[in-house]
Design an enzyme around this catalytic site. Structure first.
Site, PDB file in Angstrom:
ATOM      1  N   ARG A  43       0.793  -1.269  -0.218  1.00 36.56           N
ATOM      2  CA  ARG A  43       0.097  -0.045   0.100  1.00 36.56           C
ATOM      3  C   ARG A  43       0.814   1.260   0.071  1.00 36.56           C
ATOM      4  O   ARG A  43       0.456   2.356  -0.324  1.00 36.56           O
ATOM      5  CB  ARG A  43      -0.887  -0.031   1.093  1.00 36.56           C
ATOM      6  CG  ARG A  43      -2.024  -0.990   1.077  1.00 36.56           C
ATOM      7  CD  ARG A  43      -3.289  -0.692   0.430  1.00 36.56           C
ATOM      8  NE  ARG A  43      -4.087  -1.539   0.536  1.00 36.56           N
ATOM      9  CZ  ARG A  43      -5.306  -1.656   1.240  1.00 36.56           C
ATOM     10  NH1 ARG A  43      -5.201  -0.594   2.358  1.00 36.56           N
ATOM     11  NH2 ARG A  43      -6.300  -2.574   1.244  1.00 36.56           N
ATOM     12  N   ASP A 149     -16.028   9.884   6.816  1.00 34.03           N
ATOM     13  CA  ASP A 149     -14.992   8.769   6.646  1.00 34.03           C
ATOM     14  C   ASP A 149     -13.682   9.408   6.803  1.00 34.03           C
ATOM     15  O   ASP A 149     -13.539  10.579   6.695  1.00 34.03           O
ATOM     16  CB  ASP A 149     -14.889   8.166   5.160  1.00 34.03           C
ATOM     17  CG  ASP A 149     -14.292   6.639   5.314  1.00 34.03           C
ATOM     18  OD1 ASP A 149     -15.002   5.592   5.028  1.00 34.03           O
ATOM     19  OD2 ASP A 149     -12.834   6.620   5.198  1.00 34.03           O
TER      20      ASP A 149
END
Length: 280
Positions: A43, A149
């Protein structure tokens, strides 16, 4: 036979991983288990490459010394955002058949419904909520959906409301025609959520571990597949904070792999991952 460790583009050690997951936990409360070692490398490699570093140790140092400019990039990279339209559909069926009829009676005086999608990811959940409410609430009622979020990248996707066509293949044709516009030409493989749904939703960045600048009560809260990342103490803390934003009898929906079992909260389990704030 001894397996050789696979060659990596950047030097990456257990110590680097421990630093990064500690920073992630301190900021977001998310627990990062040992088996996410390779995930963190995959990632974050793009960021390491983009910044011109040769090792994750350099990136750790940079992250610590440049939190204002890098921290959002870091969190965006390591958080997981798997979702879909009408995921765990029994929640939406319960909403339309049980919760909404109750709200139509309870809120008849002001004709308003206010809900929160906490951990909304790329927007499929709040748009599913918007469709469900538009289909089951009278046209003269006001519907307000707060969708939050931690990840700013997924919030941008959510606010745009544009998705690959294969993301809506599970939606019934009638519903698809009512709430989505098909792309033309270069956009032929995409769909766009219609403006009448988008106008119901406010997308905001929010860290659940920090202060919540929220006012008043919500009629129900969806916080699905979020609690799974936290330890027992943090789960209880979050559940009680949600409880404080709901009136007695209001509902909290959590994910299929989550539970408030044996946690000291103000909720009672009434269905499959559906909780209701207990009455005193």
């Amino acid at each position: 036979m001894i397996m050789k460790e696979k060659a990596r583009e950047f030097e990456y050690t257990q110590a680097d991983f421990d630093v990064l997951r500690k920073i992630s936990n301190q900021y977001s409360g998310i627990l990062v288990p040992d088996d996410k070692f390779d995930m963190f490398y995959s990632r974050l490699s793009k960021r390491v490459r983009m910044l011109g570093f040769t090792s994750f140790k350099q990136y750790c140092h940079y992250l610590k010394n440049n939190p204002d400019s890098e921290f959002t990039e870091f969190i965006n990279a390591v958080t997981t955002n798997l979702t879909s339209f009408f995921r765990e559909n029994h929640h939406f069926e319960y909403l339309s058949k049980t919760v909404v009829p109750g709200l139509l009676k309870k809120n008849a005086a002001h004709k308003k419904i206010k809900v929160w999608s906490a951990g909304c990811s790329t927007g499929e959940e709040p748009y599913s909520l918007a469709m469900t409410l538009k289909e089951s609430v009278p046209a003269d009622w006001s519907i307000n959906i707060l969708a939050t979020d931690l990840d700013t990248n997924v919030l941008a996707t959510a606010a745009a409301g544009v998705y690959p066509a294969d993301r809506v293949t599970g939606i019934a044709e009638q519903r698809l025609k009512r709430w989505f516009q098909k792309g033309m030409g270069a956009q032929a493989n995409k769909v766009r959520v219609k403006p009448e749904l988008k106008e119901l939703i406010e997308f905001k960045q929010l860290n659940l571990m920090q202060e919540w600048p929220l006012k008043g009560y919500f009629d129900f809260i969806f916080c699905r597949n979020v609690l799974i990342y936290f330890d027992r103490e943090t789960k209880a803390m979050l559940a009680n904070r949600y409880c404080s934003l709901l009136e007695e009898g209001s509902h909290l929906f959590i994910g299929h792999s989550e539970s408030l079992h044996q946690l000291n909260t103000g909720f009672s389990l009434i269905g499959n991952t559906i909780y209701r704030k207990s009455t005193k």
